[in-house]
Design a protein around this motif. Structure first.
Motif, short mmCIF file in Angstrom:
data_model
loop_
_atom_site.label_atom_id
_atom_site.label_comp_id
_atom_site.label_asym_id
_atom_site.label_seq_id
_atom_site.Cartn_x
_atom_site.Cartn_y
_atom_site.Cartn_z
N GLU A 142 0.81 -1.22 0.00
CA GLU A 142 0.00 0.00 0.00
C GLU A 142 0.85 1.27 0.00
OE1 GLU A 142 -2.51 -3.28 1.70
OE2 GLU A 142 -0.46 -2.56 2.00
N ARG A 143 2.09 1.18 0.40
CA ARG A 143 2.97 2.36 0.40
C ARG A 143 3.20 2.90 -1.02
NH1 ARG A 143 7.89 -0.11 3.74
NH2 ARG A 143 7.29 -1.83 2.37
N ASN A 144 2.98 2.04 -2.02
CA ASN A 144 3.17 2.47 -3.40
C ASN A 144 1.96 3.21 -3.97
OD1 ASN A 144 5.74 1.33 -3.54
ND2 ASN A 144 4.94 -0.65 -4.17
N PHE A 145 0.84 3.19 -3.23
CA PHE A 145 -0.35 3.89 -3.71
C PHE A 145 -0.13 5.40 -3.62
CE2 PHE A 145 -3.17 0.17 -2.11
CZ PHE A 145 -2.78 -0.59 -3.21
N ARG A 146 -0.75 6.10 -4.54
CA ARG A 146 -0.68 7.57 -4.49
C ARG A 146 -1.35 8.09 -3.21
NH1 ARG A 146 -1.00 6.12 -9.87
NH2 ARG A 146 -3.25 5.74 -9.77
N ASP A 147 -2.41 7.40 -2.80
CA ASP A 147 -3.09 7.71 -1.53
C ASP A 147 -3.29 6.38 -0.80
OD1 ASP A 147 -4.78 8.27 0.58
OD2 ASP A 147 -6.07 9.62 -0.55
N PRO A 148 -2.38 6.01 0.12
CA PRO A 148 -2.42 4.68 0.74
C PRO A 148 -3.75 4.35 1.41
CG PRO A 148 -0.32 5.73 1.19
CD PRO A 148 -1.18 6.77 0.55
N ARG A 149 -4.36 5.31 2.10
CA ARG A 149 -5.60 5.01 2.82
C ARG A 149 -6.75 4.70 1.87
NH1 ARG A 149 -6.32 8.34 8.46
NH2 ARG A 149 -4.34 7.72 9.38
N SER A 150 -6.99 5.59 0.93
CA SER A 150 -8.10 5.35 0.00
C SER A 150 -7.79 4.15 -0.90
CB SER A 150 -8.38 6.59 -0.85
OG SER A 150 -7.31 6.86 -1.74
N GLY A 151 -6.50 3.96 -1.22
CA GLY A 151 -6.11 2.81 -2.03
C GLY A 151 -6.40 1.50 -1.34
N ALA A 152 -6.09 1.43 -0.04
CA ALA A 152 -6.34 0.21 0.73
C ALA A 152 -7.83 -0.11 0.77
CB ALA A 152 -5.80 0.37 2.14
N ILE A 153 -8.66 0.92 0.90
CA ILE A 153 -10.11 0.73 0.91
C ILE A 153 -10.60 0.21 -0.44
CG2 ILE A 153 -12.34 1.92 1.09
CD1 ILE A 153 -10.97 3.82 3.12
N LYS A 154 -10.05 0.77 -1.52
CA LYS A 154 -10.46 0.35 -2.86
C LYS A 154 -10.05 -1.09 -3.15
CE LYS A 154 -10.32 5.05 -4.75
NZ LYS A 154 -9.56 6.01 -5.59
N VAL A 155 -8.87 -1.48 -2.71
CA VAL A 155 -8.42 -2.86 -2.93
C VAL A 155 -9.28 -3.83 -2.14
CG1 VAL A 155 -6.52 -4.47 -2.51
CG2 VAL A 155 -6.06 -2.25 -3.54
N ALA A 156 -9.60 -3.47 -0.89
CA ALA A 156 -10.48 -4.32 -0.08
C ALA A 156 -11.85 -4.44 -0.74
CB ALA A 156 -10.62 -3.75 1.33
N ALA A 157 -12.37 -3.32 -1.23
CA ALA A 157 -13.68 -3.33 -1.90
C ALA A 157 -13.65 -4.19 -3.15
CB ALA A 157 -14.11 -1.91 -2.24
N ALA A 158 -12.51 -4.21 -3.85
CA ALA A 158 -12.38 -5.02 -5.06
C ALA A 158 -12.48 -6.50 -4.74
CB ALA A 158 -11.06 -4.73 -5.76
N GLY A 159 -11.82 -6.94 -3.68
CA GLY A 159 -11.89 -8.34 -3.29
C GLY A 159 -13.28 -8.74 -2.84
N LEU A 160 -13.86 -7.93 -1.98
CA LEU A 160 -15.21 -8.23 -1.47
C LEU A 160 -16.23 -8.16 -2.61
CD1 LEU A 160 -15.03 -6.08 1.79
CD2 LEU A 160 -14.82 -8.56 1.63
N GLY A 161 -16.10 -7.14 -3.45
CA GLY A 161 -17.04 -6.99 -4.56
C GLY A 161 -16.94 -8.12 -5.56
N ALA A 162 -15.73 -8.62 -5.80
CA ALA A 162 -15.56 -9.73 -6.74
C ALA A 162 -16.31 -10.97 -6.24
CB ALA A 162 -14.08 -10.05 -6.93
#
Length: 220
Positions: A89-109
């Motif tokens: 997540e440190r590589n995300f432009r915005d680590p906090r919002s990026g972590a939320i989006k990645v979590a949402a991608a897994g759950l949404g899938a």
């Protein structure tokens, strides 16, 4: 489903199980890549090859054990995990919002796959033999597997989706405390499963998700 022997149950379980564990990780890895982290791509974990994500214990042994227990009438909860797509997540432009989006991608899938299997289940309802019956049984398992993995990843423990999101979004001290638990997550999950606590937590949530999917499928 009750008429199937263990070998037949394992056979019809294979495709929905592999898809449930593989597609969610590809979704997480693709979203992370879009957000600026290419760690998953570097480790070649975003490919469509499911063998890249097979964990001997989490993908093969445990699901097989829980399917066998279900066959014996000793429970219907399925627990499993793949080799997770590595994400920094440190590589995300915005680590906090990026972590939320990645979590949402897994759950949404997992939710979308459960919904897709629900439509397959609906359109093959009434099949009594042959390919139609096999696909119908796969659809039933596909719904069950995806909802089980979705709810499992709602648990606030890393490396599950919500747990990883909390590592980035919590203040430093609680995040460090949560991260210290990570090496023990899977033993904790197994212990909770075998004493019945995990089922008591997950079953109502799975029922809630199943009710939502049933409502959507009925409306279409």
């Amino acid at each position: 489903m009750d008429s199937l022997d263990l070998f037949q149950r394992l056979a019809v379980s294979l495709l929905p199980l592999v898809l449930a564990l593989t597609v969610r990780e590809i979704a997480r890895g693709r979203v992370a890549l879009l957000l600026g982290d290419n760690t998953g791509k570097q480790y070649d974990r975003i490919s469509l090859n499911p063998l890249k994500r097979v964990d001997p214990i989490g993908t093969l042994l445990l699901p097989g054990v829980f399917i066998a227990l279900s066959q014996a009438g000793l429970g219907g909860l399925l627990i499993g995990w793949p080799k997770f797509v590595p994400i920094s997540e440190r590589n995300f432009r915005d680590p906090r919002s990026g972590a939320i989006k990645v979590a949402a991608a897994g759950l949404g899938a997992n939710f979308l796959m459960a919904l897709a299997w629900a439509f397959v289940f609906k359109f093959t309802y009434g099949a009594s033999e042959g390919v139609g019956l096999g696909v119908h049984l796969m659809a039933q398992l596909g719904i069950s597997f995806n909802l089980s993995f979705l709810v499992l990843n709602l648990l606030p423990l890393p490396p599950f989706d919500v747990g990883r999101m909390l590592l980035v979004t919590l203040p430093p001290k609680p995040a460090q405390q949560l991260e210290s638990i990570q090496p023990y997550t899977f033993p904790i999950i197994l212990l909770l499963a075998f004493v019945g606590v995990l089922g008591a937590i997950m079953t109502p949530l799975i029922s809630l998700m199943l009710g939502l999917i049933s409502m959507i499928v009925t409306l279409v």
